[in-house]
Design an enzyme around this catalytic site. Sequence first.
Site, PDB file in Angstrom:
ATOM      1  N   LYS A   1       0.847  -1.197   0.000  1.00  0.00           N
ATOM      2  CA  LYS A   1       0.000   0.000   0.000  1.00  0.00           C
ATOM      3  C   LYS A   1       0.874   1.235   0.000  1.00  0.00           C
ATOM      4  CE  LYS A   1      -1.835   2.855   2.668  1.00  0.00           C
ATOM      5  NZ  LYS A   1      -1.708   4.029   1.787  1.00  0.00           N
TER       6      LYS A   1
ATOM      7  N   GLU B   1       9.553  15.842  15.393  1.00  0.00           N
ATOM      8  CA  GLU B   1       9.956  15.665  13.998  1.00  0.00           C
ATOM      9  C   GLU B   1       9.187  16.670  13.141  1.00  0.00           C
ATOM     10  OE1 GLU B   1       8.739  12.020  11.774  1.00  0.00           O
ATOM     11  OE2 GLU B   1      10.854  11.924  11.236  1.00  0.00           O
TER      12      GLU B   1
ATOM     13  N   CYS C   1      13.446  10.504   7.071  1.00  0.00           N
ATOM     14  CA  CYS C   1      13.280  10.058   8.458  1.00  0.00           C
ATOM     15  C   CYS C   1      14.577  10.226   9.251  1.00  0.00           C
ATOM     16  CB  CYS C   1      12.770   8.635   8.518  1.00  0.00           C
ATOM     17  SG  CYS C   1      13.596   7.526   7.393  1.00  0.00           S
TER      18      CYS C   1
ATOM     19  N   GLU D   1       9.569   1.163  10.869  1.00  0.00           N
ATOM     20  CA  GLU D   1      10.637   2.157  10.695  1.00  0.00           C
ATOM     21  C   GLU D   1       9.955   3.508  10.782  1.00  0.00           C
ATOM     22  OE1 GLU D   1      12.540   4.910   9.447  1.00  0.00           O
ATOM     23  OE2 GLU D   1      12.751   4.020   7.458  1.00  0.00           O
TER      24      GLU D   1
HETATM   25  P1  NAI Z   1       1.685   8.489   7.915  1.00  0.00           P
HETATM   26  O1  NAI Z   1       2.469   7.698   8.872  1.00  0.00           O
HETATM   27  O2  NAI Z   1       0.259   8.776   8.213  1.00  0.00           O
HETATM   28  O3  NAI Z   1       1.726   7.751   6.465  1.00  0.00           O
HETATM   29  C1  NAI Z   1       2.595   6.725   6.108  1.00  0.00           C
HETATM   30  C2  NAI Z   1       1.824   5.558   5.498  1.00  0.00           C
HETATM   31  O4  NAI Z   1       0.955   5.027   6.496  1.00  0.00           O
HETATM   32  C3  NAI Z   1       0.912   5.954   4.335  1.00  0.00           C
HETATM   33  O5  NAI Z   1       0.917   4.926   3.373  1.00  0.00           O
HETATM   34  C4  NAI Z   1      -0.446   6.047   4.991  1.00  0.00           C
HETATM   35  O6  NAI Z   1      -1.525   5.857   4.106  1.00  0.00           O
HETATM   36  C5  NAI Z   1      -0.373   4.935   6.004  1.00  0.00           C
HETATM   37  N1  NAI Z   1      -1.315   5.055   7.121  1.00  0.00           N
HETATM   38  C6  NAI Z   1      -1.785   6.189   7.696  1.00  0.00           C
HETATM   39  N2  NAI Z   1      -2.651   5.894   8.670  1.00  0.00           N
HETATM   40  C7  NAI Z   1      -2.732   4.540   8.726  1.00  0.00           C
HETATM   41  C8  NAI Z   1      -3.468   3.630   9.535  1.00  0.00           C
HETATM   42  N3  NAI Z   1      -4.307   4.053  10.482  1.00  0.00           N
HETATM   43  N4  NAI Z   1      -3.305   2.307   9.330  1.00  0.00           N
HETATM   44  C9  NAI Z   1      -2.461   1.858   8.375  1.00  0.00           C
HETATM   45  N5  NAI Z   1      -1.755   2.678   7.577  1.00  0.00           N
HETATM   46  C10 NAI Z   1      -1.884   4.001   7.748  1.00  0.00           C
HETATM   47  O7  NAI Z   1       2.474   9.826   7.642  1.00  0.00           O
HETATM   48  P2  NAI Z   1       1.862  11.232   7.147  1.00  0.00           P
HETATM   49  O8  NAI Z   1       0.541  11.488   7.817  1.00  0.00           O
HETATM   50  O9  NAI Z   1       1.863  11.239   5.684  1.00  0.00           O
HETATM   51  O10 NAI Z   1       2.940  12.260   7.688  1.00  0.00           O
HETATM   52  C11 NAI Z   1       2.848  12.760   9.008  1.00  0.00           C
HETATM   53  C12 NAI Z   1       4.204  12.844   9.649  1.00  0.00           C
HETATM   54  O11 NAI Z   1       4.728  11.524   9.764  1.00  0.00           O
HETATM   55  C13 NAI Z   1       5.269  13.589   8.869  1.00  0.00           C
HETATM   56  O12 NAI Z   1       5.214  14.959   9.082  1.00  0.00           O
HETATM   57  C14 NAI Z   1       6.519  12.968   9.432  1.00  0.00           C
HETATM   58  O13 NAI Z   1       6.842  13.579  10.647  1.00  0.00           O
HETATM   59  C15 NAI Z   1       6.142  11.543   9.687  1.00  0.00           C
HETATM   60  N6  NAI Z   1       6.575  10.647   8.596  1.00  0.00           N
HETATM   61  C16 NAI Z   1       7.735   9.909   8.757  1.00  0.00           C
HETATM   62  C17 NAI Z   1       8.192   9.127   7.726  1.00  0.00           C
HETATM   63  C18 NAI Z   1       9.443   8.327   7.849  1.00  0.00           C
HETATM   64  O14 NAI Z   1      10.081   8.046   6.844  1.00  0.00           O
HETATM   65  N7  NAI Z   1       9.817   7.877   9.016  1.00  0.00           N
HETATM   66  C19 NAI Z   1       7.523   9.069   6.432  1.00  0.00           C
HETATM   67  C20 NAI Z   1       6.298   9.843   6.383  1.00  0.00           C
HETATM   68  C21 NAI Z   1       5.880  10.592   7.435  1.00  0.00           C
END
Ligand code: NAI
Length: 477
Positions: A173, A381, A282, A248
Amino acid sequence: MRTDLYVGGAFAPAASGRRFPVVNPATEELLADVAEGEAADVGRAVDAARACFESDGWRKLAPRDRGARLARAADLLEQRADEFARLETQQNGKPLFESKIDVAMTVETLRYYAGWADKITGATLPVSGDFFTYTLKEPVGVVGAIVPWNFPLNLASWKLAPALATGCTVVLKPAEETPLTALLFAEVLEAAGFPPGAVNVVAGFGPTAGAALVQHPGVDKIAFTGSTEVGRLIQRGAADTLKRVTLELGGKSPNIVFADADVAAAVKGAQTAIFYGKGEVCAAGSRLLVERSVHGRVVEELAVRAKKLVPGDPFEKATRLGAVVSKRQQETVLGYIAKGKAEGATLVAGGSAATVNGKGYFVQATVFDGVTPEMTIAREEIFGPVLAVLPFDTVEEAAVLANQSMYGLAAGIWTKDLQKAHRVARAVRAGTVWVNTYNTYDSAAPFGGYKASGFGRDLGREALDGYLETKTVWIAL
Ligand code: NAI
Ligand code: MG
């Protein structure tokens, strides 16, 4: 461009017929309307992955043949590298030169795990008594891979390649902001000879498609990269079905500059550490800890560099700072900049939104000096091009400051003193420590977090463990 879901070896719309928009963040233009997968689509994808896993077509192939298909996928992706890089830049906003690196690294990751497919071995065990006892390494089963938008294709390969090398099948996904390269990648996998169901790609939103994958009883393991907040939801959601989980998650990584460093190199490294990928990385070196005697010089040189790093058209050759991924992310980052100012940090570069040709969600390369550990911009972050600089006086203080975070993903150390480098590398609780370098990656080097940055490792031999079960077999002699 592919905009339908890829399930069981065929592209098709979502069961609901719904679609969602994917926007180019640098131009604000609509790129595509993509099929919006939900629980029903996830269910079909999991069934396809399960059927493939139970069939003779994948797990039971000779390991070398599985490896050969990964290698073929690497070759085919390499041939289409420009097309994938352009699409990645369009959906993510990152400079084209970065997308080219992402695609090249994806090719390397596929090749690296192609090599592992026929080198996964158990052991014979020196037990007491008349037994011949050995372990078998077996694939965990159907893997749900949930990935974010910052390195859409590359991070997908970090999950897919080791999972496929072990004989698992996958439902991927991608993030709702950036589903296009993952969907297109399904074409590459199909051409490389992966059987229907080995990899399925279901675009959609987290709380619907993502959560359905986490809860589905037919999924054996979730491999996730994303926010710490969603990592917690996933671990909770996976509890009922006792899925294996690797996470991660976020970071607030310290990048430590000692006075005995090659200061010019450290400044350049600090710039890359926070501004590469617009800071949407990240492992971004978002807390710059600087020994007080060089603090003035480092901040001054960094401010000069940040001011030169003007946001630009991601397709321009010279551009080194693209658009942040979305309007929502831009608002988040600007909110943190406002907090930094309100809590008394000193803005020395950037600090504002920007546009290119009057459009786009850009943020200037921003540097805050005079940051204290209690400030929000030192703790949370930001995931944008915003650096917090904190001075320190002793090695011990640097280590304490470095660890003063709920996160533990990465750290940087700049010094010419070998003993100091090794001492601090040991003292810092982080999954990766870079000495006199930053943001260096290789498929052979495991990557992942301590503390709230998650657990399990991507890349390297270690990543294979996340997709394997160990079976112990006792034979009475
Ligand atoms: P997110 O963690 O919500 O999204 C990442 C993935 O998780 C996407 O594919 C999303 O559709 C999925 N996801 C979201 N809610 C979910 C749920 N309840 N169950 C299963 N999958 C789910 O990240 P978002 O909202 O795009 O960004 C928010 C913050 O997260 C950013 O500002 C950053 O601080 C952090 N982030 C960190 C990342 C990293 O590489 N460690 C990558 C992206 C975001
Ligand atoms: Mg989210």
